[in-house]
Design a protein around this motif. Sequence first.
Motif, short mmCIF file in Angstrom:
data_model
loop_
_atom_site.label_atom_id
_atom_site.label_comp_id
_atom_site.label_asym_id
_atom_site.label_seq_id
_atom_site.Cartn_x
_atom_site.Cartn_y
_atom_site.Cartn_z
N SER A 47 0.82 -1.21 0.00
CA SER A 47 0.00 0.00 0.00
C SER A 47 0.85 1.27 0.00
CB SER A 47 -0.93 -0.02 1.22
OG SER A 47 -1.68 1.17 1.29
N VAL A 48 1.86 1.28 0.87
CA VAL A 48 2.72 2.47 1.00
C VAL A 48 3.53 2.68 -0.27
CG1 VAL A 48 4.75 3.34 2.24
CG2 VAL A 48 2.83 2.40 3.52
N VAL A 49 4.08 1.61 -0.84
CA VAL A 49 4.92 1.76 -2.04
C VAL A 49 4.07 2.13 -3.25
CG1 VAL A 49 6.56 0.65 -3.60
CG2 VAL A 49 6.70 0.22 -1.16
N GLU A 50 2.90 1.52 -3.38
CA GLU A 50 2.03 1.89 -4.51
C GLU A 50 1.70 3.38 -4.47
OE1 GLU A 50 -1.25 -0.87 -4.19
OE2 GLU A 50 -0.33 -2.25 -5.63
N ASP A 51 1.40 3.89 -3.27
CA ASP A 51 1.11 5.32 -3.14
C ASP A 51 2.35 6.15 -3.47
OD1 ASP A 51 -1.49 4.79 -2.40
OD2 ASP A 51 -1.16 5.09 -0.24
N GLY A 52 3.50 5.75 -2.97
CA GLY A 52 4.74 6.50 -3.23
C GLY A 52 5.13 6.51 -4.69
N LEU A 53 4.89 5.39 -5.37
CA LEU A 53 5.26 5.32 -6.79
C LEU A 53 4.38 6.21 -7.66
CD1 LEU A 53 6.22 1.56 -7.19
CD2 LEU A 53 7.72 3.55 -7.51
N LYS A 54 3.25 6.64 -7.14
CA LYS A 54 2.41 7.61 -7.87
C LYS A 54 3.16 8.94 -8.01
CE LYS A 54 -1.88 5.51 -6.33
NZ LYS A 54 -2.98 5.59 -5.35
N TYR A 55 3.97 9.27 -7.00
CA TYR A 55 4.75 10.51 -7.02
C TYR A 55 6.12 10.31 -7.67
CZ TYR A 55 1.22 12.05 -3.67
OH TYR A 55 0.04 12.37 -3.05
N TYR A 56 6.64 9.09 -7.56
CA TYR A 56 7.99 8.78 -8.08
C TYR A 56 7.94 7.51 -8.93
CZ TYR A 56 9.14 11.98 -4.30
OH TYR A 56 9.19 13.08 -3.46
#
Length: 181
Positions: A47-56
């Motif tokens: 969940s955290v990485v999927e959200d972060g990859l939206k920005y990066y």
Amino acid sequence: MSSRKPPANAMEIDRLAIQLAKDPQSKAFLPLAEEYCKVGMWEEAVSVVEDGLKYYPGFITAMVVLGRAYEQLNQPTKARAVLEGAIKLSPENLRAHRILMKIYAAQGLSDEASKSCRVLLSMNPKDEEALSVQASLKAQEIEPPSLSASEAEPVPTPQHLQTASALNHDRGTVSDTRSLS
């Protein structure tokens, strides 16, 4: 999955979660995801990485962490997609190749698994895991493939049985052709 976190990890997870909550676009998502991975909280890491990859979106390290989490959650299709994307951006990424090697081998994709083995062994010729997978793949190449019943050659029927069967079929009767011989 256990929601209990060891105290040291719990404190670090809480600190990073607070930092990320204050700035959702920060790169704090990656160390938070890694902490989740350390304690086996794979869904949270995803969940955290999927959200972060939206920005990066091209953040290779994050992609590899996501691929590993998917692999741990027994989602090899998602893991492969993410990790193959990471390999396209960074062809010599050893962590991605190591996970892909295992997934490919498990899926019977020998050529792909061998390629990942070669990358790992080019960097460390004594890599025990890669050597083991490579040996396993070579052993599979040597073994003749076993045929399933549908792939096996049909057993020829003796001519006199074929003729008797054809005669019975033409007459519209069904009988045991073995009694005709």
